[in-house]
Design a protein around this motif. Structure first.
Motif, PDB file in Angstrom:
ATOM      1  N   GLU A 187      -6.071  28.200   0.080  1.00  9.03           N
ATOM      2  CA  GLU A 187      -7.247  29.044  -0.107  1.00  9.03           C
ATOM      3  C   GLU A 187      -7.331  29.610  -1.519  1.00  9.03           C
ATOM      4  N   THR A 188      -6.183  29.891  -2.136  1.00  9.87           N
ATOM      5  CA  THR A 188      -6.178  30.591  -3.428  1.00  9.87           C
ATOM      6  C   THR A 188      -5.881  29.679  -4.615  1.00  9.87           C
ATOM      7  N   GLN A 189      -5.673  28.390  -4.413  1.00  5.59           N
ATOM      8  CA  GLN A 189      -5.404  27.466  -5.514  1.00  5.59           C
ATOM      9  C   GLN A 189      -6.598  27.435  -6.468  1.00  5.59           C
ATOM     10  N   PRO A 190      -6.398  26.985  -7.709  1.00  8.14           N
ATOM     11  CA  PRO A 190      -7.466  27.060  -8.709  1.00  8.14           C
ATOM     12  C   PRO A 190      -8.794  26.444  -8.287  1.00  8.14           C
ATOM     13  N   MET A 191      -8.777  25.240  -7.752  1.00 12.62           N
ATOM     14  CA  MET A 191     -10.035  24.594  -7.389  1.00 12.62           C
ATOM     15  C   MET A 191      -9.857  23.779  -6.109  1.00 12.62           C
ATOM     16  N   PRO A 192     -10.146  24.368  -4.960  1.00 11.14           N
ATOM     17  CA  PRO A 192      -9.975  23.657  -3.691  1.00 11.14           C
ATOM     18  C   PRO A 192     -10.830  22.399  -3.617  1.00 11.14           C
ATOM     19  N   GLY A 193     -10.389  21.448  -2.794  1.00  9.94           N
ATOM     20  CA  GLY A 193     -11.122  20.211  -2.569  1.00  9.94           C
ATOM     21  C   GLY A 193     -11.797  20.224  -1.209  1.00  9.94           C
ATOM     22  N   PRO A 194     -12.427  19.119  -0.838  1.00 10.51           N
ATOM     23  CA  PRO A 194     -13.191  19.078   0.422  1.00 10.51           C
ATOM     24  C   PRO A 194     -12.333  19.234   1.670  1.00 10.51           C
ATOM     25  N   LEU A 195     -11.035  18.936   1.574  1.00  7.88           N
ATOM     26  CA  LEU A 195     -10.158  19.076   2.739  1.00  7.88           C
ATOM     27  C   LEU A 195      -9.347  20.366   2.713  1.00  7.88           C
ATOM     28  N   SER A 196      -9.481  21.148   1.655  1.00  7.07           N
ATOM     29  CA  SER A 196      -8.645  22.347   1.527  1.00  7.07           C
ATOM     30  C   SER A 196      -8.899  23.339   2.661  1.00  7.07           C
ATOM     31  N   TRP A 197     -10.151  23.476   3.069  1.00  7.60           N
ATOM     32  CA  TRP A 197     -10.473  24.387   4.185  1.00  7.60           C
ATOM     33  C   TRP A 197      -9.693  23.975   5.431  1.00  7.60           C
ATOM     34  N   PHE A 198      -9.650  22.675   5.697  1.00 11.00           N
ATOM     35  CA  PHE A 198      -8.961  22.187   6.890  1.00 11.00           C
ATOM     36  C   PHE A 198      -7.445  22.335   6.748  1.00 11.00           C
ATOM     37  N   PHE A 199      -6.914  22.106   5.544  1.00 10.77           N
ATOM     38  CA  PHE A 199      -5.495  22.326   5.321  1.00 10.77           C
ATOM     39  C   PHE A 199      -5.144  23.795   5.573  1.00 10.77           C
ATOM     40  N   HIS A 200      -5.999  24.688   5.105  1.00  9.76           N
ATOM     41  CA  HIS A 200      -5.734  26.115   5.262  1.00  9.76           C
ATOM     42  C   HIS A 200      -5.716  26.510   6.740  1.00  9.76           C
ATOM     43  N   ARG A 201      -6.514  25.844   7.533  1.00  9.49           N
ATOM     44  CA  ARG A 201      -6.631  26.209   8.946  1.00  9.49           C
ATOM     45  C   ARG A 201      -5.605  25.496   9.833  1.00  9.49           C
ATOM     46  N   LEU A 202      -4.672  24.776   9.256  1.00  7.97           N
ATOM     47  CA  LEU A 202      -3.584  24.200  10.056  1.00  7.97           C
ATOM     48  C   LEU A 202      -2.730  25.318  10.646  1.00  7.97           C
ATOM     49  N   PRO A 203      -2.089  25.080  11.781  1.00  5.56           N
ATOM     50  CA  PRO A 203      -1.241  26.120  12.393  1.00  5.56           C
ATOM     51  C   PRO A 203      -0.125  26.548  11.433  1.00  5.56           C
ATOM     52  N   LYS A 204       0.229  27.815  11.477  1.00  5.16           N
ATOM     53  CA  LYS A 204       1.250  28.339  10.569  1.00  5.16           C
ATOM     54  C   LYS A 204       2.599  27.637  10.712  1.00  5.16           C
ATOM     55  N   PRO A 205       3.031  27.264  11.910  1.00  8.07           N
ATOM     56  CA  PRO A 205       4.291  26.518  11.990  1.00  8.07           C
ATOM     57  C   PRO A 205       4.256  25.212  11.198  1.00  8.07           C
ATOM     58  N   LEU A 206       3.093  24.553  11.165  1.00 14.30           N
ATOM     59  CA  LEU A 206       2.966  23.319  10.396  1.00 14.30           C
ATOM     60  C   LEU A 206       3.013  23.612   8.894  1.00 14.30           C
ATOM     61  N   HIS A 207       2.445  24.752   8.489  1.00 13.17           N
ATOM     62  CA  HIS A 207       2.560  25.152   7.092  1.00 13.17           C
ATOM     63  C   HIS A 207       4.016  25.322   6.688  1.00 13.17           C
ATOM     64  N   ARG A 208       4.823  25.880   7.589  1.00  9.57           N
ATOM     65  CA  ARG A 208       6.243  26.068   7.278  1.00  9.57           C
ATOM     66  C   ARG A 208       6.945  24.716   7.153  1.00  9.57           C
ATOM     67  N   VAL A 209       6.539  23.772   7.979  1.00 13.26           N
ATOM     68  CA  VAL A 209       7.097  22.421   7.884  1.00 13.26           C
ATOM     69  C   VAL A 209       6.699  21.795   6.552  1.00 13.26           C
ATOM     70  N   GLU A 210       5.455  22.007   6.126  1.00 11.79           N
ATOM     71  CA  GLU A 210       4.993  21.491   4.845  1.00 11.79           C
ATOM     72  C   GLU A 210       5.860  22.011   3.696  1.00 11.79           C
ATOM     73  N   VAL A 211       6.126  23.303   3.696  1.00 12.39           N
ATOM     74  CA  VAL A 211       6.919  23.890   2.618  1.00 12.39           C
ATOM     75  C   VAL A 211       8.332  23.339   2.637  1.00 12.39           C
ATOM     76  N   ALA A 212       8.924  23.240   3.812  1.00 12.11           N
ATOM     77  CA  ALA A 212      10.283  22.694   3.919  1.00 12.11           C
ATOM     78  C   ALA A 212      10.316  21.247   3.423  1.00 12.11           C
ATOM     79  N   ALA A 213       9.300  20.466   3.804  1.00  9.13           N
ATOM     80  CA  ALA A 213       9.233  19.076   3.345  1.00  9.13           C
ATOM     81  C   ALA A 213       9.058  19.015   1.832  1.00  9.13           C
ATOM     82  N   ASN A 214       8.303  19.953   1.275  1.00 14.01           N
ATOM     83  CA  ASN A 214       8.129  20.004  -0.169  1.00 14.01           C
ATOM     84  C   ASN A 214       9.456  20.263  -0.873  1.00 14.01           C
TER      85      ASN A 214
END
Length: 492
Positions: A187-214
């Motif tokens: 949501e706060t990145q410099p310039m969101p793309g067309p899928l950024s809204w959907f990425f932001h609305r992913l469940p929080k547990p999946l966000h944690r998995v994303e960060v761990a994978a990163n």
């Protein structure tokens, strides 16, 4: 020397070089389209002023010899034409020395632009393109097998890009260690793309998995780049997949695409060709002695210059996106060491009324990429780079980031400057420039699923404060005087 080259990477080199030339093409087109308005003779931060106070040694550039809008645009289009030719395979149809000269000219032209680009060219992907482009000079062409030393230098570059980004996160914002940064980043990145809204609305547990994978992709996988095949190919493939994930989630210029090409350069091209059913290349000639000497010299240079970036990686005061020399060779990289929790956007408005009143109707200027109209879905622009849109994001964080250029921007809009208006998506005053301009700061957030269905709006915004009070052209004092965003001291 048999160890000097390896024909196993012929396909990897082919994809890498053609892709890099395509990115050069985009970068030069960006410069041709935006250079005059940003750094031209009447640009927001004019290059002639910068050149007058900056010696050649501190910022090597062809423009120390001569600068004009026409010369800047000509150099950009020359670079674009040469990059297009290389992307089409021209460098593989000429002698080895001529191919190297093509890559060298591309690097010199883009270095010249970056080194007078000032704040508009202060991003890590500029140094990354230059460093990668410098190594491409010594990678050869279809007349000889790829030199092993340059292939290893490409892996060393990729390691610094990924490992440096991973370290800056672990050492930086605690949300990276808590695995919560992606609660906010999309949501706060410099310039969101067309899928950024959907990425932001992913469940929080999946966000944690994303960060761990990163963390895994940036702190563990890069180590495998220095292992034998096929492990190094797998590591390169993981980098490619993670970078494509980032491409889908936002607009980061050509940063991700250069990293993708570096990942592909680590893949065993012979094995990949077999999987794809491609024929084996014809036998490649042994490299000439002069070429071996040049590659050895370039390798020695990179090894020596690697001291400072390597020391930076292990330093507790790690620098992010820093060049240790004006040629942008062997740099340090990183991104988003800290993540904003809220998104603030500067909205510029104008009116053609002679005197603003409480009942004045203000019309909003729309930018191409940055959020404005709440009903407009974010667009995909990368790898094309919208430089003004990116800097407007920084202006929303703090007026200090905009002090050098925001006043001139307002002045150019009050003048109806065509070059500046071409940077925008739309101008609400097509007939004549406005009489007054103002800027206001808004808090933006992505709407919820319910709000999106009910209103069709991707964003919700709330007024925060005045960023710049109403100003008229006769109060700016000239386009080059420091502006007053956030301070109420005038526009120009």
């Amino acid at each position: 020397m048999e160890w000097f080259t390896s024909s196993d990477y012929w396909l990897s080199r082919l994809v890498f070089q053609r892709g890099l030339a395509a990115l050069y093409l985009i970068a030069f087109v960006v410069a041709a389209n935006q250079g005059r308005a940003l750094i031209g003779e009447r640009g927001l931060t004019p290059a002639p002023r910068f050149l007058a106070r900056m010696p050649f040694r501190g910022s090597p550039s062809l423009f120390h010899l001569h600068f004009s809008d026409r010369f800047l645009t000509g150099c950009a289009w020359l670079g674009a034409a040469l990059a297009a030719a290389v992307a089409a395979g021209a460098a593989d149809r000429v002698a080895l020395w001529a191919a190297m000269l093509m890559w060298l000219v591309l690097w010199l032209l883009y270095l010249s632009i970056v080194n007078v680009g000032q704040v508009w060219y202060g991003f890590g992907w500029e140094s990354l393109l230059l460093e990668t482009g410098f190594l491409a000079v010594f990678l050869g062409n279809a007349r000889t097998a790829p030199p092993v030393l340059v292939l290893w230098l490409l892996r060393w570059l990729l390691f610094r890009v990924e490992f440096g980004a991973g370290l800056i996160k672990i050492r930086g914002d605690r949300c990276w260690r808590q695995l919560t940064c992606l609660y906010y980043h999309h949501e706060t990145q410099p310039m969101p793309g067309p899928l950024s809204w959907f990425f932001h609305r992913l469940p929080k547990p999946l966000h944690r998995v994303e960060v761990a994978a990163n963390h895994l992709a940036q702190l563990v996988v890069p180590l495998a780049l220095f292992t034998p095949q096929p492990v190094a190919s797998v590591a390169g493939g993981v980098v490619v997949v993670t970078q494509l994930w980032l491409v889908a989630s936002g607009n980061f210029s050509w940063l991700n695409w250069v990293t993708v090409l570096l990942g592909l350069a680590a893949v065993d091209g012979r094995r990949a060709a077999r999987v794809l059913g491609l024929p084996e290349p014809p036998p490649l000639a042994a490299p000439p002695i002069w070429y071996e000497a040049v590659v050895l010299a370039a390798t020695a240079l990179v090894v020596v210059l690697s001291y400072w970036p390597a020391r930076n990686l292990i330093s507790g005061r790690q620098l992010m996106n820093y060049s240790f020399n004006p040629l942008h060779l062997v740099n340090t990289y990183g991104a988003f060491g800290s993540v904003n929790r809220s998104r603030f956007e500067v909205v510029i408005e104008g009116t053609d009324e002679p005197v603003p009143t409480a009942d004045t109707v203000w019309k909003e200027y729309e930018f191409r990429g940055k959020p404005g109209d709440v009903r407009r879905m974010p667009r995909q622009f990368a790898p094309y780079h919208l430089r003004l849109d990116w800097m407007m994001w920084f202006a929303g964080i703090s007026p200090a980031y905009a002090r050098a250029w925001f006043g001139p921007l307002v002045t150019r809009l009050l003048e109806g400057d065509r070059a500046t208006l071409r940077l925008l998506r739309s101008c609400p005053f097509p007939g004549a420039p406005p009489t007054y301009l103002r800027a206001r700061l808004f808090l933006y957030r992505f709407t919820t699923w319910r709000e999106l269905r009910a209103t069709g709006a991707w964003w919700h915004r709330t007024f925060v404060r005045e960023f710049l009070p109403p100003v008229a052209l006769d109060r700016t004092g000239g386009a080059d005087r420091p502006g007053g965003p956030g301070g109420g001291s005038g526009a120009g």
